[in-house]
Scaffold this motif. Structure first.
Motif, mmCIF file in Angstrom:
data_model
loop_
_atom_site.group_PDB
_atom_site.id
_atom_site.type_symbol
_atom_site.label_atom_id
_atom_site.label_comp_id
_atom_site.label_asym_id
_atom_site.label_seq_id
_atom_site.Cartn_x
_atom_site.Cartn_y
_atom_site.Cartn_z
ATOM 1 N N SER A 172 40.870 45.480 28.551
ATOM 2 C CA SER A 172 41.875 44.542 28.014
ATOM 3 C C SER A 172 42.603 43.934 29.183
ATOM 4 N N GLY A 173 43.186 42.762 28.974
ATOM 5 C CA GLY A 173 43.863 42.112 30.081
ATOM 6 C C GLY A 173 44.837 41.089 29.560
ATOM 7 N N GLN A 174 45.719 40.639 30.467
ATOM 8 C CA GLN A 174 46.700 39.613 30.083
ATOM 9 C C GLN A 174 46.676 38.536 31.138
ATOM 10 N N ILE A 175 46.741 37.288 30.693
ATOM 11 C CA ILE A 175 46.749 36.189 31.659
ATOM 12 C C ILE A 175 48.202 35.784 31.826
ATOM 13 N N ASP A 176 48.705 35.918 33.062
ATOM 14 C CA ASP A 176 50.106 35.543 33.297
ATOM 15 C C ASP A 176 50.068 34.198 34.017
ATOM 16 N N GLN A 177 50.160 33.123 33.227
ATOM 17 C CA GLN A 177 49.959 31.778 33.784
ATOM 18 C C GLN A 177 50.989 31.477 34.853
ATOM 19 N N THR A 178 52.290 31.783 34.563
ATOM 20 C CA THR A 178 53.331 31.401 35.537
ATOM 21 C C THR A 178 53.129 32.216 36.818
ATOM 22 N N GLY A 179 52.795 33.505 36.675
ATOM 23 C CA GLY A 179 52.614 34.293 37.893
ATOM 24 C C GLY A 179 51.291 33.968 38.559
ATOM 25 N N GLY A 180 50.425 33.218 37.868
ATOM 26 C CA GLY A 180 49.147 32.843 38.485
ATOM 27 C C GLY A 180 48.233 34.036 38.679
ATOM 28 N N GLN A 181 48.284 35.012 37.737
ATOM 29 C CA GLN A 181 47.377 36.156 37.926
ATOM 30 C C GLN A 181 46.974 36.721 36.569
ATOM 31 N N ALA A 182 45.879 37.447 36.594
ATOM 32 C CA ALA A 182 45.422 38.120 35.373
ATOM 33 C C ALA A 182 45.677 39.603 35.589
ATOM 34 N N ILE A 183 46.301 40.228 34.592
ATOM 35 C CA ILE A 183 46.614 41.658 34.719
ATOM 36 C C ILE A 183 45.596 42.396 33.871
ATOM 37 N N LEU A 184 44.733 43.169 34.531
ATOM 38 C CA LEU A 184 43.662 43.863 33.802
ATOM 39 C C LEU A 184 44.060 45.318 33.598
ATOM 40 N N ALA A 218 44.429 37.681 41.205
ATOM 41 C CA ALA A 218 45.095 36.383 41.323
ATOM 42 C C ALA A 218 44.170 35.298 40.784
ATOM 43 N N LEU A 219 44.779 34.282 40.172
ATOM 44 C CA LEU A 219 43.957 33.194 39.639
ATOM 45 C C LEU A 219 43.886 32.039 40.617
ATOM 46 N N ASP A 220 44.883 32.005 41.585
ATOM 47 C CA ASP A 220 44.870 30.815 42.439
ATOM 48 C C ASP A 220 44.187 31.121 43.766
ATOM 49 N N ARG A 221 43.920 32.408 44.083
ATOM 50 C CA ARG A 221 43.153 32.658 45.321
ATOM 51 C C ARG A 221 42.432 33.991 45.123
ATOM 52 N N THR A 222 41.505 34.262 46.011
ATOM 53 C CA THR A 222 40.699 35.477 45.833
ATOM 54 C C THR A 222 41.509 36.660 46.322
ATOM 55 N N LYS A 223 42.223 37.279 45.392
ATOM 56 C CA LYS A 223 43.021 38.446 45.791
ATOM 57 C C LYS A 223 43.055 39.398 44.599
ATOM 58 N N VAL A 224 42.623 40.635 44.835
ATOM 59 C CA VAL A 224 42.611 41.621 43.755
ATOM 60 C C VAL A 224 43.357 42.843 44.263
ATOM 61 N N VAL A 225 44.381 43.273 43.530
ATOM 62 C CA VAL A 225 45.177 44.425 43.979
ATOM 63 C C VAL A 225 45.173 45.449 42.854
ATOM 64 N N SER A 226 44.771 46.679 43.185
ATOM 65 C CA SER A 226 44.750 47.687 42.119
ATOM 66 C C SER A 226 46.130 48.282 42.014
ATOM 67 N N ASP A 227 46.506 48.769 40.869
ATOM 68 C CA ASP A 227 47.867 49.329 40.768
ATOM 69 C C ASP A 227 47.802 50.838 40.664
ATOM 70 N N GLY A 228 46.601 51.415 40.800
ATOM 71 C CA GLY A 228 46.553 52.871 40.687
ATOM 72 C C GLY A 228 45.491 53.420 41.608
ATOM 73 N N ALA A 229 45.155 54.652 41.403
ATOM 74 C CA ALA A 229 44.175 55.304 42.281
ATOM 75 C C ALA A 229 42.807 54.677 42.031
#
Lengths: 143, 202
Positions: free
Chosen positions: B114-126, B148-159
């Motif tokens: 599941s995921g959420q598209i945060d248009q204003t933040g310019g990122q998809a939260i998976l 991130a939707l505007d550049r190639t950047k993926v950051v995990s929030d957990g292990a």
């Protein structure tokens, strides 16, 4: 002048699994080099290498074969019997050569040898120390 | 009109009677004995519950593609997407699949339940278990990540646990983005404590 050193202890079995723990790891996706930073500890069998930064370079053709490991920022290489300290160390996996440079201090069952460059051949367990070699042997002889 | 005597006329005489009767019989089978057509089964009804469909607006199989600032093609697809309520909430989606195709040939595939598209933040939260596969042979799994939707950047929030040419890696957090100045190409960074086990191939 140089001194050849018997390095029995650091003969390591290069087929054992290598375990690396560090604070951070950055893997460059283009050429595959991996840079560990932040008190890195590399353990293979009873050989243990500690450093602040360790960069693992892979063979150009085969991404899974480690070609060279470059450790810097104060390196300690220890095994069951001996320990060696230096500023930097380069370990070429293919021929099992470890070259340590910069204020090398080698402690071996009681005796210590200091110099500028120490190159160790892990397969045969022999080492060659060069540059301002100073040896300290404890009077009681080798325990 | 009496029965004629010669054979030919007698045959024609009987045919004139029999043939129409036969025609009548065939005609009647056409209407009287026709097959029952069950009008019920003919129309295919869809089982989707119409009320549920009407209750919330939804997009089935939405697709979204863009080119990021650093020139990589990004495509996002999902099974079902529901529009968000306010402007901050860009809407939720199920079975989200994202794909970055960078200029230097690196391909990153992300899959999440599941995921959420945060248009204003310019990122998809998976969320709920994300798997990341890169064309350089890395396969990572984590609980959730922000892409991130505007550049190639993926950051995990957990292990994160990862397997790849390096061996097996466990780390507290993971980031995949363009290298800083001086490093060209993309860098996969593990931080918050890294443990790697590499089995030298013999």
């Amino acid at each position: 002048q140089g001194a050849t050193v018997a390095f029995g202890g650091i003969k390591s079995d290069t087929s054992q699994p290598v375990e690396v723990t560090a604070d951070q790891l950055a893997v460059n996706q283009t050429d595959g080099t991996a840079t560990f930073t932040g008190n890195v500890v590399v353990i293979q069998g009873d050989l243990r290498l500690g450093a602040t930064t360790v960069r693992v370079e892979y063979a150009k053709d085969d991404r899974t074969k480690v070609e060279r490991i470059v450790a810097s920022g104060g390196v300690t290489l220890a095994s069951a019997a001996e320990a060696a300290e230096a500023k930097d160390a380069v370990y070429t996996v293919a021929n099992g050569q470890v070259v340590m440079t910069g204020d090398v201090l080698l402690t071996q069952n009681g005796g210590t040898i200091a110099g500028q460059k120490l190159s160790v051949d892990l397969k045969t367990g022999t080492g060659q120390m060069d540059g301002r070699v100073r040896t300290v042997i404890s009077p009681k002889g080798s325990q | 009109m009496a029965i004629p005597d010669n054979l030919h006329s007698r045959v024609v005489f009987w045919l004139k009677i029999l043939l129409p009767i036969l025609a009548l019989a065939i005609l009647s089978t056409l209407f009287l004995f026709s097959r029952r057509i069950d009008t019920e089964g003919a129309l295919p009804y869809s089982e989707v519950d119409v009320t549920e469909l009407a209750r919330d607006q939804r997009l089935t199989d939405p697709q979204y593609s863009t080119v990021t600032d650093d020139g990589s093609a990004l495509s996002v697809a999902a099974a079902v997407a529901r529009p968000g309520t306010g402007d901050a909430d860009g809407g939720a989606a199920d079975d989200l699949v994202m794909r970055y195709d960078t200029q230097d040939g690196l391909r990153i595939d992300l899959e999440a339940t599941s995921g959420q598209i945060d248009q204003t933040g310019g990122q998809a939260i998976l969320r709920d278990g994300v798997t990341i596969t890169t064309s350089t042979g890395y396969k990572l799994t984590t609980s959730g990540l922000d892409a991130a939707l505007d550049r190639t950047k993926v950051v995990s929030d957990g292990a994160v646990t990862a397997t790849g040419p390096l061996g097996r890696i466990d780390a507290g957090r993971m980031e995949l983005r363009h290298g800083d100045a001086g490093i060209d190409g993309y860098v996969l960074i593990f931080n918050d404590g890294v443990k790697l086990v590499y089995q030298p191939v013999k």
